[in-house]
Scaffold this motif. Structure first.
Motif, PDB file in Angstrom:
ATOM      1  N   GLY A  31      26.371  35.856   6.755  1.00  0.00           N
ATOM      2  CA  GLY A  31      26.344  35.970   5.308  1.00  0.00           C
ATOM      3  C   GLY A  31      25.500  34.880   4.671  1.00  0.00           C
ATOM      4  N   GLN A  32      25.716  34.678   3.385  1.00  0.00           N
ATOM      5  CA  GLN A  32      24.910  33.754   2.592  1.00  0.00           C
ATOM      6  C   GLN A  32      25.515  32.348   2.638  1.00  0.00           C
ATOM      7  OE1 GLN A  32      21.910  34.704   1.010  1.00  0.00           O
ATOM      8  NE2 GLN A  32      22.310  36.415   2.387  1.00  0.00           N
ATOM      9  N   VAL A  33      25.180  31.597   3.664  1.00  0.00           N
ATOM     10  CA  VAL A  33      25.720  30.241   3.851  1.00  0.00           C
ATOM     11  C   VAL A  33      24.868  29.257   3.067  1.00  0.00           C
ATOM     12  CG1 VAL A  33      26.271  28.418   5.496  1.00  0.00           C
ATOM     13  CG2 VAL A  33      26.655  30.822   6.109  1.00  0.00           C
ATOM     14  N   ARG A  34      25.423  28.716   2.010  1.00  0.00           N
ATOM     15  CA  ARG A  34      24.682  27.764   1.176  1.00  0.00           C
ATOM     16  C   ARG A  34      24.494  26.429   1.893  1.00  0.00           C
ATOM     17  NH1 ARG A  34      24.672  27.414  -4.453  1.00  0.00           N
ATOM     18  NH2 ARG A  34      25.019  29.653  -4.316  1.00  0.00           N
ATOM     19  N   PHE A  57      34.957  27.464   1.739  1.00  0.00           N
ATOM     20  CA  PHE A  57      34.557  26.853   3.000  1.00  0.00           C
ATOM     21  C   PHE A  57      35.277  27.570   4.135  1.00  0.00           C
ATOM     22  CE2 PHE A  57      33.627  23.249   0.219  1.00  0.00           C
ATOM     23  CZ  PHE A  57      32.496  22.686   0.802  1.00  0.00           C
ATOM     24  N   THR A  58      34.570  27.771   5.249  1.00  0.00           N
ATOM     25  CA  THR A  58      35.212  28.205   6.484  1.00  0.00           C
ATOM     26  C   THR A  58      35.068  27.075   7.494  1.00  0.00           C
ATOM     27  OG1 THR A  58      33.165  29.281   7.224  1.00  0.00           O
ATOM     28  CG2 THR A  58      34.792  30.639   6.089  1.00  0.00           C
ATOM     29  N   GLU A  59      36.129  26.795   8.219  1.00  0.00           N
ATOM     30  CA  GLU A  59      36.184  25.655   9.131  1.00  0.00           C
ATOM     31  C   GLU A  59      36.429  26.142  10.554  1.00  0.00           C
ATOM     32  OE1 GLU A  59      35.974  22.483   7.850  1.00  0.00           O
ATOM     33  OE2 GLU A  59      36.136  22.998   5.719  1.00  0.00           O
ATOM     34  N   ALA A  60      35.806  25.474  11.524  1.00  0.00           N
ATOM     35  CA  ALA A  60      36.021  25.857  12.920  1.00  0.00           C
ATOM     36  C   ALA A  60      35.629  24.702  13.833  1.00  0.00           C
ATOM     37  CB  ALA A  60      35.212  27.105  13.265  1.00  0.00           C
ATOM     38  N   GLN A 106      20.967  29.804   4.105  1.00  0.00           N
ATOM     39  CA  GLN A 106      20.562  30.672   3.005  1.00  0.00           C
ATOM     40  C   GLN A 106      19.246  30.216   2.387  1.00  0.00           C
ATOM     41  OE1 GLN A 106      22.418  29.953  -0.816  1.00  0.00           O
ATOM     42  NE2 GLN A 106      23.124  32.086  -0.875  1.00  0.00           N
ATOM     43  N   GLY A 107      19.007  28.895   2.398  1.00  0.00           N
ATOM     44  CA  GLY A 107      17.779  28.335   1.865  1.00  0.00           C
ATOM     45  C   GLY A 107      17.883  27.736   0.484  1.00  0.00           C
ATOM     46  N   THR A 141      31.639  23.341   9.303  1.00  0.00           N
ATOM     47  CA  THR A 141      32.116  24.103   8.159  1.00  0.00           C
ATOM     48  C   THR A 141      30.949  24.747   7.438  1.00  0.00           C
ATOM     49  OG1 THR A 141      33.381  23.983   6.086  1.00  0.00           O
ATOM     50  CG2 THR A 141      32.073  22.059   6.634  1.00  0.00           C
ATOM     51  N   ASP A 142      31.149  25.956   6.963  1.00  0.00           N
ATOM     52  CA  ASP A 142      30.149  26.677   6.177  1.00  0.00           C
ATOM     53  C   ASP A 142      30.663  26.869   4.758  1.00  0.00           C
ATOM     54  OD1 ASP A 142      28.325  26.903   8.202  1.00  0.00           O
ATOM     55  OD2 ASP A 142      28.732  29.023   8.637  1.00  0.00           O
TER      56      ASP A 142
END
Length: 269
Positions: free
Chosen positions: A86-89, A74-77, A29-30, A99-100
């Protein structure tokens, strides 16, 4: 908003998957890009939770402070990592997992003094071994504010949210509007011990269950609870439904912009 058990589950998961090894850190996201550049390729030393706050410790490089707020997650994989959606910080990539983080209220790189200042503002966390429940009692026993408000005040008690607040008061037959200074010390000790047990169970299972065996669907024949939050509860989000103990319709009010639930018969004023 996630309650304390969720943050402790995340801390355990991130400690197991990422701590002790070099990690890749990025901010697709930046908004966390400068901080990510400092941490990229460094060793994540530890992950811990305090109340509703998560901390990723990178030693002399600083500590990432995350507060999920209402919308953060958080999403984990497992690897390989897929392109950001999407907007991943913040994206964290370890040896076997990634994780995102999206939508947090706070995602910031802080020094030790700043981290200590955050923790100093928080009350005792029932899920931490270093918790001192007497600190919370000192505040509660002097306060004219309602217990319902005090239990949600993170400077009094860290990690307790709307669900645990409503359920622990019901389980001990306490009227939510009882002033803190009217609470019996022995009853406070019981409430604290109950919170410790309930929240530890939440860490293990990932859901909030507060209903005794004799009131479960299997025992009473009622339908299981259908709610996106999951878990069997007595009063939370059960407005107008019969109390599982006495049958009185569950009451609802708004207190300090948060929903409050209770049984007027089991929790008399």
């Amino acid at each position: 908003m996630p309650e304390g058990h969720t943050l402790h589950r995340l801390a355990r998961l991130h400690r197991r998957r990422y701590a002790g090894t070099e990690v890749a850190v990025a901010s697709p996201q930046g908004r966390f890009a400068a901080e990510a550049a400092v941490l990229d390729g460094q060793v994540l030393r530890d992950a811990e939770a305090y109340g509703k706050h998560l901390f990723h410790d990178y030693g002399e490089h600083g500590t990432v402070h995350v507060h999920l707020g209402l919308y953060g997650a958080f999403t984990e994989a497992p690897l390989p990592a897929t392109p950001p959606v999407g907007q991943v910080r913040m994206r964290l990539v370890g040896r076997a997992h990634w994780t995102d983080l999206r939508g947090p209220t706070r995602c910031e790189l802080l020094d030790e003094e700043q981290i200590d200042a955050i923790k100093a503002r928080l009350g005792p966390d029932p899920l931490r071994r270093d918790a001192r429940p007497d600190r919370a009692w000192e505040r509660i026993s002097r306060s004219r504010s309602s217990l319902a408000a005090l239990l949600m005040d993170q400077s009094v008690l860290a990690g307790v949210g709307n669900v645990y607040r409503a359920e622990v008061l019901f389980r001990h037959g306490v009227a939510p509007m009882l002033p803190g200074r009217s609470l019996d010390r022995a009853l406070w000790t019981e409430i604290w011990a109950d919170l410790v047990g309930l929240m530890r169970a939440g860490v293990r299972t990932g859901r909030i269950d507060t209903v005794a065996d004799e009131h479960l669907p299997e025992a009473t024949g009622r339908a299981p609870r259908q709610d996106r939050h999951g878990g069997e509860v007595y009063v939370y989000r059960r407005t107008g439904q019969p109390c599982l103990v006495c049958g009185t319709p569950v009451e609802h009010a708004v207190l300090a912009a948060r929903n409050l639930y209770w049984c007027p018969t089991c929790q008399p004023g």
